[in-house]
Design a protein around this motif. Structure first.
Motif, PDB file in Angstrom:
ATOM      1  N   MET A   1      -4.740   7.481   0.195  1.00  0.00           N
ATOM      2  CA  MET A   1      -4.282   6.736   0.720  1.00  0.00           C
ATOM      3  C   MET A   1      -4.579   6.744   2.177  1.00  0.00           C
ATOM      4  O   MET A   1      -5.030   5.834   3.002  1.00  0.00           O
ATOM      5  N   LEU A   2      -5.038   8.022   2.632  1.00  0.00           N
ATOM      6  CA  LEU A   2      -5.719   8.139   4.045  1.00  0.00           C
ATOM      7  C   LEU A   2      -7.167   7.564   4.085  1.00  0.00           C
ATOM      8  O   LEU A   2      -7.672   7.166   4.714  1.00  0.00           O
ATOM      9  N   LEU A   3      -7.770   7.813   2.883  1.00  0.00           N
ATOM     10  CA  LEU A   3      -9.152   7.300   2.686  1.00  0.00           C
ATOM     11  C   LEU A   3      -9.263   5.768   2.889  1.00  0.00           C
ATOM     12  O   LEU A   3     -10.054   5.046   3.433  1.00  0.00           O
ATOM     13  N   ASN A   4      -8.015   5.234   2.066  1.00  0.00           N
ATOM     14  CA  ASN A   4      -7.907   3.655   2.173  1.00  0.00           C
ATOM     15  C   ASN A   4      -7.793   3.272   3.668  1.00  0.00           C
ATOM     16  O   ASN A   4      -8.573   2.331   4.196  1.00  0.00           O
ATOM     17  N   ARG A   5      -6.758   4.037   4.491  1.00  0.00           N
ATOM     18  CA  ARG A   5      -6.786   3.468   5.792  1.00  0.00           C
ATOM     19  C   ARG A   5      -7.961   3.856   6.703  1.00  0.00           C
ATOM     20  O   ARG A   5      -8.391   2.771   7.657  1.00  0.00           O
ATOM     21  N   PHE A   6      -8.741   4.821   6.453  1.00  0.00           N
ATOM     22  CA  PHE A   6      -9.880   5.253   7.115  1.00  0.00           C
ATOM     23  C   PHE A   6     -10.936   4.133   6.842  1.00  0.00           C
ATOM     24  O   PHE A   6     -11.613   3.583   7.891  1.00  0.00           O
ATOM     25  N   LEU A   7     -11.034   3.734   5.677  1.00  0.00           N
ATOM     26  CA  LEU A   7     -12.193   2.557   5.405  1.00  0.00           C
ATOM     27  C   LEU A   7     -12.035   1.457   6.005  1.00  0.00           C
ATOM     28  O   LEU A   7     -12.565   0.565   6.372  1.00  0.00           O
ATOM     29  N   MET A   8     -10.331   1.158   5.955  1.00  0.00           N
ATOM     30  CA  MET A   8     -10.061  -0.243   6.357  1.00  0.00           C
ATOM     31  C   MET A   8     -10.483  -0.305   7.987  1.00  0.00           C
ATOM     32  O   MET A   8     -10.874  -1.419   8.335  1.00  0.00           O
ATOM     33  N   ASP A   9      -9.994   0.563   8.739  1.00  0.00           N
ATOM     34  CA  ASP A   9     -10.362   0.879  10.162  1.00  0.00           C
ATOM     35  C   ASP A   9     -11.849   0.682  10.608  1.00  0.00           C
ATOM     36  O   ASP A   9     -12.064   0.328  11.600  1.00  0.00           O
ATOM     37  N   ARG A  10     -12.612   0.884   9.476  1.00  0.00           N
ATOM     38  CA  ARG A  10     -13.964   0.863   9.669  1.00  0.00           C
ATOM     39  C   ARG A  10     -14.735  -0.304   9.147  1.00  0.00           C
ATOM     40  O   ARG A  10     -15.959  -0.561   8.794  1.00  0.00           O
ATOM     41  N   GLY A  11     -13.880  -1.413   8.700  1.00  0.00           N
ATOM     42  CA  GLY A  11     -14.599  -2.855   8.395  1.00  0.00           C
ATOM     43  C   GLY A  11     -14.674  -2.876   6.682  1.00  0.00           C
ATOM     44  O   GLY A  11     -15.300  -3.988   6.223  1.00  0.00           O
ATOM     45  N   PHE A  12     -14.179  -2.070   6.026  1.00  0.00           N
ATOM     46  CA  PHE A  12     -14.180  -1.839   4.526  1.00  0.00           C
ATOM     47  C   PHE A  12     -12.936  -2.322   3.986  1.00  0.00           C
ATOM     48  O   PHE A  12     -12.698  -2.115   3.008  1.00  0.00           O
ATOM     49  N   GLY A  13     -12.149  -3.174   4.765  1.00  0.00           N
ATOM     50  CA  GLY A  13     -10.979  -3.490   4.037  1.00  0.00           C
ATOM     51  C   GLY A  13     -11.049  -4.432   2.945  1.00  0.00           C
ATOM     52  O   GLY A  13     -10.111  -4.377   2.135  1.00  0.00           O
ATOM     53  N   SER A  14     -12.016  -5.396   2.840  1.00  0.00           N
ATOM     54  CA  SER A  14     -11.987  -6.003   1.718  1.00  0.00           C
ATOM     55  C   SER A  14     -12.245  -5.271   0.324  1.00  0.00           C
ATOM     56  O   SER A  14     -12.059  -5.825  -0.744  1.00  0.00           O
ATOM     57  N   LEU A  15     -12.565  -4.146   0.389  1.00  0.00           N
ATOM     58  CA  LEU A  15     -12.893  -3.342  -0.769  1.00  0.00           C
ATOM     59  C   LEU A  15     -11.325  -2.688  -1.251  1.00  0.00           C
ATOM     60  O   LEU A  15     -11.516  -2.290  -2.319  1.00  0.00           O
ATOM     61  N   ILE A  16     -10.423  -2.637  -0.361  1.00  0.00           N
ATOM     62  CA  ILE A  16      -9.289  -2.083  -0.724  1.00  0.00           C
ATOM     63  C   ILE A  16      -8.150  -2.791  -1.270  1.00  0.00           C
ATOM     64  O   ILE A  16      -7.572  -3.973  -0.315  1.00  0.00           O
ATOM     65  N   PRO A  17      -7.704  -2.577  -2.536  1.00  0.00           N
ATOM     66  CA  PRO A  17      -6.429  -3.473  -2.791  1.00  0.00           C
ATOM     67  C   PRO A  17      -5.368  -3.018  -2.035  1.00  0.00           C
ATOM     68  O   PRO A  17      -5.289  -1.965  -1.502  1.00  0.00           O
ATOM     69  N   PRO A  18      -4.314  -4.339  -1.697  1.00  0.00           N
ATOM     70  CA  PRO A  18      -3.238  -3.940  -1.172  1.00  0.00           C
ATOM     71  C   PRO A  18      -2.522  -2.672  -1.635  1.00  0.00           C
ATOM     72  O   PRO A  18      -2.243  -2.564  -2.746  1.00  0.00           O
ATOM     73  N   VAL A  19      -1.977  -1.717  -0.516  1.00  0.00           N
ATOM     74  CA  VAL A  19      -1.424  -0.475  -0.895  1.00  0.00           C
ATOM     75  C   VAL A  19      -0.084  -0.501  -0.047  1.00  0.00           C
ATOM     76  O   VAL A  19       0.089  -1.044   1.267  1.00  0.00           O
ATOM     77  N   VAL A  20       1.023   0.119  -0.723  1.00  0.00           N
ATOM     78  CA  VAL A  20       2.342   0.388   0.042  1.00  0.00           C
ATOM     79  C   VAL A  20       2.413   1.770  -0.172  1.00  0.00           C
ATOM     80  O   VAL A  20       2.387   2.206  -1.266  1.00  0.00           O
ATOM     81  N   SER A  21       2.719   2.658   0.853  1.00  0.00           N
ATOM     82  CA  SER A  21       3.022   4.066   0.786  1.00  0.00           C
ATOM     83  C   SER A  21       4.255   4.381   0.201  1.00  0.00           C
ATOM     84  O   SER A  21       5.315   3.550   0.427  1.00  0.00           O
ATOM     85  N   GLY A  22       4.599   5.418  -0.456  1.00  0.00           N
ATOM     86  CA  GLY A  22       5.644   5.550  -1.035  1.00  0.00           C
ATOM     87  C   GLY A  22       6.759   6.466   0.077  1.00  0.00           C
ATOM     88  O   GLY A  22       6.087   6.486   1.059  1.00  0.00           O
ATOM     89  N   GLY A  23       7.792   6.506  -0.313  1.00  0.00           N
ATOM     90  CA  GLY A  23       8.941   7.227   0.883  1.00  0.00           C
ATOM     91  C   GLY A  23      10.028   6.171   0.763  1.00  0.00           C
ATOM     92  O   GLY A  23      10.205   5.193   0.326  1.00  0.00           O
ATOM     93  N   ILE A  24      10.994   6.943   1.404  1.00  0.00           N
ATOM     94  CA  ILE A  24      12.511   6.231   1.384  1.00  0.00           C
ATOM     95  C   ILE A  24      12.249   4.825   1.688  1.00  0.00           C
ATOM     96  O   ILE A  24      13.355   4.226   1.551  1.00  0.00           O
ATOM     97  N   ASP A  25      11.641   4.581   2.865  1.00  0.00           N
ATOM     98  CA  ASP A  25      11.812   3.291   3.719  1.00  0.00           C
ATOM     99  C   ASP A  25      10.835   2.268   2.877  1.00  0.00           C
ATOM    100  O   ASP A  25      10.574   1.006   3.418  1.00  0.00           O
ATOM    101  N   ALA A  26      10.153   2.747   1.680  1.00  0.00           N
ATOM    102  CA  ALA A  26       9.389   1.738   0.852  1.00  0.00           C
ATOM    103  C   ALA A  26      10.235   0.653   0.254  1.00  0.00           C
ATOM    104  O   ALA A  26       9.372  -0.335   0.054  1.00  0.00           O
ATOM    105  N   GLY A  27      11.159   0.918   0.062  1.00  0.00           N
ATOM    106  CA  GLY A  27      11.953  -0.259  -0.787  1.00  0.00           C
ATOM    107  C   GLY A  27      11.530  -0.313  -2.014  1.00  0.00           C
ATOM    108  O   GLY A  27      10.434   0.377  -2.448  1.00  0.00           O
ATOM    109  N   PRO A  28      11.767  -1.385  -2.706  1.00  0.00           N
ATOM    110  CA  PRO A  28      11.249  -1.821  -4.199  1.00  0.00           C
ATOM    111  C   PRO A  28       9.571  -2.034  -4.071  1.00  0.00           C
ATOM    112  O   PRO A  28       9.416  -3.446  -3.981  1.00  0.00           O
ATOM    113  N   ALA A  29       8.836  -1.151  -3.707  1.00  0.00           N
ATOM    114  CA  ALA A  29       7.268  -1.517  -3.446  1.00  0.00           C
ATOM    115  C   ALA A  29       7.020  -2.063  -2.104  1.00  0.00           C
ATOM    116  O   ALA A  29       6.090  -2.802  -1.930  1.00  0.00           O
ATOM    117  N   GLY A  30       7.993  -2.202  -1.249  1.00  0.00           N
ATOM    118  CA  GLY A  30       7.794  -2.984   0.044  1.00  0.00           C
ATOM    119  C   GLY A  30       7.681  -4.396  -0.231  1.00  0.00           C
ATOM    120  O   GLY A  30       8.377  -4.996  -0.992  1.00  0.00           O
TER     121      GLY A  30
END
Length: 177
Positions: A1-30
């Motif tokens: 998850m952290l790697l995905n964010r790091f890469l998205m912040d550096r212009g590699f967002g097109s490489l990363i399939p959409p992601v939703v972090s887990g946790g109580i506020d995620a709902g049914p996969a956000g």
């Protein structure tokens, strides 16, 4: 998850399939639509990963979907997953070897689903992976797993270790170092 964010912040967002972090506020996969894959943040051989293909799957795995120990990622369908082994040193790809896992299904989970074939393949995206490894300041041996979607690579993970599919070819790769 952290790697995905790091890469998205550096212009590699097109490489990363959409992601939703887990946790109580995620709902049914956000806001992630079906189908998606539920992944345990730390796991081996796909243990703890589940394809969420139907609303019933979504209901069945709500505890995991809401857990901070998991995250949800868009499922990239297709029967082939690429496993690229790279030895990266001083900003250069010293040697590499690619293995393509062929499956009998469009929704395999590597480690849970047995491949039908493991041929070597010529890697077409080396300049891209070079740029990714440079961006994360990587050194050493790694294993990059990805799938293709509309002809473009979608990064599944980068393992900072010897990948299992390299075992048969390790000494051949070692000769190129």
């Amino acid at each position: 998850m952290l790697l995905n964010r790091f890469l998205m912040d550096r212009g590699f967002g097109s490489l990363i399939p959409p992601v939703v972090s887990g946790g109580i506020d995620a709902g049914p996969a956000g806001s992630l639509p079906l189908p998606f894959i539920l992944k345990k943040r730390t796991e081996t051989f796909g243990r703890g990963s589940h394809n969420i293909l139907t609303p019933d799957d979504n209901r069945r795995y709500q505890a995991e979907i809401r857990s901070p120990d998991y995250f949800c990622q868009a499922l990239i369908p297709g029967p082939i997953e690429y496993s690229l082994h790279i030895y990266f040193k001083s900003g250069q790809i010293v040697t590499h070897l690619g293995v393509a896992y062929h499956f009998d299904t469009d929704t395999p989970i590597k480690g849970q689903t047995a491949p039908t074939e493991l041929p070597l393949y010529p890697e077409l995206f080396l300049p891209l992976w070079h740029d990714v490894l440079t961006a994360i300041n990587y050194q050493g041996l790694c294993n990059i797993n990805y799938k293709l979607h509309n002809g473009r690579p979608q990064l599944l993970e980068i393992n900072p270790r010897f990948g299992g599919s390299l075992s048969e070819y390790f000494f051949a790769m070692l000769r190129h170092i």
